[in-house]
Design an enzyme around this catalytic site. Structure first.
Site, PDB file in Angstrom:
ATOM      1  N   ASN A 182      11.478   0.643   0.687  1.00 27.91           N
ATOM      2  CA  ASN A 182      10.382   1.544   1.052  1.00 27.91           C
ATOM      3  C   ASN A 182       9.794   1.236   2.427  1.00 27.91           C
ATOM      4  OD1 ASN A 182       7.824   3.259   0.425  1.00 27.91           O
ATOM      5  ND2 ASN A 182       7.031   1.204   0.836  1.00 27.91           N
ATOM      6  N   LYS A 204      15.824   7.918   9.911  1.00 26.63           N
ATOM      7  CA  LYS A 204      15.860   8.415   8.533  1.00 26.63           C
ATOM      8  C   LYS A 204      17.172   9.156   8.249  1.00 26.63           C
ATOM      9  CE  LYS A 204      11.954   6.791   7.009  1.00 26.63           C
ATOM     10  NZ  LYS A 204      11.889   5.833   5.889  1.00 26.63           N
ATOM     11  N   ILE A 223       3.104   4.541  -0.500  1.00 25.31           N
ATOM     12  CA  ILE A 223       4.154   4.959  -1.441  1.00 25.31           C
ATOM     13  C   ILE A 223       4.729   3.744  -2.175  1.00 25.31           C
ATOM     14  CG2 ILE A 223       6.468   5.969  -1.589  1.00 25.31           C
ATOM     15  CD1 ILE A 223       5.627   7.747   0.867  1.00 25.31           C
ATOM     16  N   TYR A 257      12.281   8.108  14.907  1.00 22.55           N
ATOM     17  CA  TYR A 257      11.993   8.145  13.464  1.00 22.55           C
ATOM     18  C   TYR A 257      12.993   9.076  12.756  1.00 22.55           C
ATOM     19  CZ  TYR A 257       9.448   8.597   9.044  1.00 22.55           C
ATOM     20  OH  TYR A 257       9.106   8.586   7.704  1.00 22.55           O
ATOM     21  N   ARG A 264       0.849  -1.207   0.000  1.00 19.27           N
ATOM     22  CA  ARG A 264       0.000   0.000   0.000  1.00 19.27           C
ATOM     23  C   ARG A 264       0.884   1.257   0.000  1.00 19.27           C
ATOM     24  NH1 ARG A 264      -1.466  -0.669   6.354  1.00 19.27           N
ATOM     25  NH2 ARG A 264       0.210   0.682   7.115  1.00 19.27           N
TER      26      ARG A 264
HETATM   27  P1  NDP Z   1       2.326   2.840   4.895  1.00 20.93           P
HETATM   28  O1  NDP Z   1       2.177   2.594   6.340  1.00 20.93           O
HETATM   29  O2  NDP Z   1       1.137   3.273   4.102  1.00 20.93           O
HETATM   30  O3  NDP Z   1       2.934   1.540   4.168  1.00 20.93           O
HETATM   31  C1  NDP Z   1       4.047   0.900   4.692  1.00 20.93           C
HETATM   32  C2  NDP Z   1       4.011  -0.556   4.290  1.00 20.93           C
HETATM   33  O4  NDP Z   1       5.194  -1.172   4.842  1.00 20.93           O
HETATM   34  C3  NDP Z   1       2.814  -1.307   4.849  1.00 20.93           C
HETATM   35  O5  NDP Z   1       2.267  -2.163   3.876  1.00 20.93           O
HETATM   36  C4  NDP Z   1       3.418  -2.104   6.011  1.00 20.93           C
HETATM   37  O6  NDP Z   1       2.789  -3.351   6.261  1.00 20.93           O
HETATM   38  C5  NDP Z   1       4.804  -2.364   5.487  1.00 20.93           C
HETATM   39  N1  NDP Z   1       5.748  -2.733   6.556  1.00 20.93           N
HETATM   40  C6  NDP Z   1       5.780  -2.288   7.834  1.00 20.93           C
HETATM   41  N2  NDP Z   1       6.780  -2.903   8.507  1.00 20.93           N
HETATM   42  C7  NDP Z   1       7.360  -3.754   7.654  1.00 20.93           C
HETATM   43  C8  NDP Z   1       8.420  -4.679   7.750  1.00 20.93           C
HETATM   44  N3  NDP Z   1       9.064  -4.875   8.911  1.00 20.93           N
HETATM   45  N4  NDP Z   1       8.780  -5.401   6.663  1.00 20.93           N
HETATM   46  C9  NDP Z   1       8.113  -5.241   5.498  1.00 20.93           C
HETATM   47  N5  NDP Z   1       7.080  -4.405   5.334  1.00 20.93           N
HETATM   48  C10 NDP Z   1       6.708  -3.648   6.403  1.00 20.93           C
HETATM   49  O7  NDP Z   1       3.511   3.901   4.786  1.00 20.93           O
HETATM   50  P2  NDP Z   1       3.941   4.962   3.666  1.00 20.93           P
HETATM   51  O8  NDP Z   1       3.616   4.462   2.322  1.00 20.93           O
HETATM   52  O9  NDP Z   1       3.491   6.291   4.097  1.00 20.93           O
HETATM   53  O10 NDP Z   1       5.528   4.923   3.896  1.00 20.93           O
HETATM   54  C11 NDP Z   1       6.434   4.276   3.050  1.00 20.93           C
HETATM   55  C12 NDP Z   1       7.821   4.827   3.341  1.00 20.93           C
HETATM   56  O11 NDP Z   1       7.830   6.243   3.127  1.00 20.93           O
HETATM   57  C13 NDP Z   1       8.290   4.611   4.784  1.00 20.93           C
HETATM   58  O12 NDP Z   1       9.668   4.299   4.773  1.00 20.93           O
HETATM   59  C14 NDP Z   1       8.073   5.977   5.412  1.00 20.93           C
HETATM   60  O13 NDP Z   1       8.915   6.209   6.507  1.00 20.93           O
HETATM   61  C15 NDP Z   1       8.395   6.887   4.247  1.00 20.93           C
HETATM   62  N6  NDP Z   1       7.857   8.228   4.350  1.00 20.93           N
HETATM   63  C16 NDP Z   1       6.507   8.418   4.502  1.00 20.93           C
HETATM   64  C17 NDP Z   1       6.006   9.692   4.629  1.00 20.93           C
HETATM   65  C18 NDP Z   1       4.550   9.960   4.829  1.00 20.93           C
HETATM   66  O14 NDP Z   1       4.220  11.089   5.206  1.00 20.93           O
HETATM   67  N7  NDP Z   1       3.664   8.994   4.582  1.00 20.93           N
HETATM   68  C19 NDP Z   1       6.892  10.863   4.613  1.00 20.93           C
HETATM   69  C20 NDP Z   1       8.282  10.551   4.410  1.00 20.93           C
HETATM   70  C21 NDP Z   1       8.730   9.276   4.299  1.00 20.93           C
HETATM   71  P3  NDP Z   1       1.638  -3.508   7.391  1.00 20.93           P
HETATM   72  O15 NDP Z   1       0.401  -3.101   6.691  1.00 20.93           O
HETATM   73  O16 NDP Z   1       1.648  -4.952   7.717  1.00 20.93           O
HETATM   74  O17 NDP Z   1       2.029  -2.622   8.521  1.00 20.93           O
END
Ligand code: NDP
Length: 257
Positions: free
Chosen positions: A94, A166, A22, A162, A20
């Site tokens: 990601n 990063k 990004i 966090y 889901r």
């Molecule tokens: P989401 O929470 O929407 O998606 C993250 C996904 O990663 C989920 O499907 C989650 O699975 C999965 N996940 C969590 N832990 C693990 C793990 N240990 N191993 C494999 N998969 C895992 O997050 P975003 O799309 O917002 O974030 C994606 C990236 O972008 C992250 O690195 C975040 O730090 C970074 N980011 C996001 C920002 C934002 O504002 N959204 C801003 C800047 C950076 P599950 O559903 O099971 O938890």
């Protein structure tokens, strides 16, 4: 000639945490550009569903269950992908989590350790395993998802773990890029602002927080996942062939103020 540089035809790309947000938008972008994309996620069922959604658009997509915090699982899944697809050309790190509103002085051990474990340790395990194979095969391309939180301290929410994780991602990106530059493996990162995903959902009903987040952004809005995916596509493609060790900011101007 220039548009062809963005093509990922005949490339294989692996994205972590791509069920889901990004990661999913990135799977959409990279597969639209012609890559075979392997959607990996800790939640295997969600990864399978996400893969089905993109396959319905005619894309070449596979999926695997992968918790990036388990270095042996990273090795196993990498081996399974190579056995099935031959090689991996692109890795997008990601997967990431945020646990916010945790003042440093009262932060409990598990909260600190969990965020560092997913965001920094997990990312390194993937870089190590996939990067080694890329070096052995003579080339590859890694894109890490960092954050503007590596460069600024977010307000008003406290999230020192966090921000530190990063900052580690950004400097690890530069370190690996320097080590691997002459061996044809590039490593870059994108540093997004607040993006509308599940990760930031806790703020949508908090008008006070939103006032800070949006009000501190020159563009006066949050970002959308495809706006980050497009930057990742650029970094994953030959259009960025001269770039390694770069952190590309996509923040609506947040860090300019
Ligand atoms: P989401 O929470 O929407 O998606 C993250 C996904 O990663 C989920 O499907 C989650 O699975 C999965 N996940 C969590 N832990 C693990 C793990 N240990 N191993 C494999 N998969 C895992 O997050 P975003 O799309 O917002 O974030 C994606 C990236 O972008 C992250 O690195 C975040 O730090 C970074 N980011 C996001 C920002 C934002 O504002 N959204 C801003 C800047 C950076 P599950 O559903 O099971 O938890």
């Amino acid at each position: 000639m220039y548009l062809e540089l963005f093509s990922l035809k005949a490339k294989t790309a692996v994205i972590t945490g791509a069920a889901r947000g990004i990661g999913f938008a990135t799977a959409d972008a990279l597969s639209e550009a012609g890559a075979t994309v392997i959607i990996t996620d800790m939640n295997g069922e969600a990864a399978t569903k996400a893969a089905e959604e993109l396959r319905a658009k005619g894309r070449s997509i596979d999926s695997e269950t992968l918790d990036v915090t388990d270095p042996r699982a990273v090795e196993r899944v990498h081996a399974a992908i190579v056995a099935k697809h031959g090689r991996v050309d692109i890795l997008v790190n990601n997967a990431g989590i945020a646990i916010s509103n945790r003042p440093a002085e009262t932060m409990d051990d598990p909260t600190w350790l969990k965020v560092i474990d997913v965001n920094l340790n997990g990312l390194f395990w993937c870089c190590r395993t996939f990067g080694k194979a890329m070096l052995e095969q003579g080339g590859g391309n890694i894109v890490n998802v960092g954050s503007m939180s590596a460069e600024i301290v977010n307000r008003p929410q406290e999230q020192a773990q966090y921000n530190a994780s990063k900052a580690g991602v950004h400097h690890l990106t530069r370190s690996l890029a320097a080590e691997w530059a002459t061996r044809n493996v590039r490593v870059n990162a994108v540093a997004p602002t607040y993006i509308e995903t599940e990760l930031t959902r806790y703020v949508y009903d908090d008008s006070e927080m939103m006032k800070h987040w949006v009000g501190n952004t020159p563009m006066n809005r949050m970002g959308q996942p495809p706006e980050v995916a497009a930057v990742i596509l650029f970094l994953a493609s030959d259009a960025s062939s001269l770039m390694t060790g770069s952190i590309v900011t996509a923040d609506g101007g947040y860090t300019a103020w």
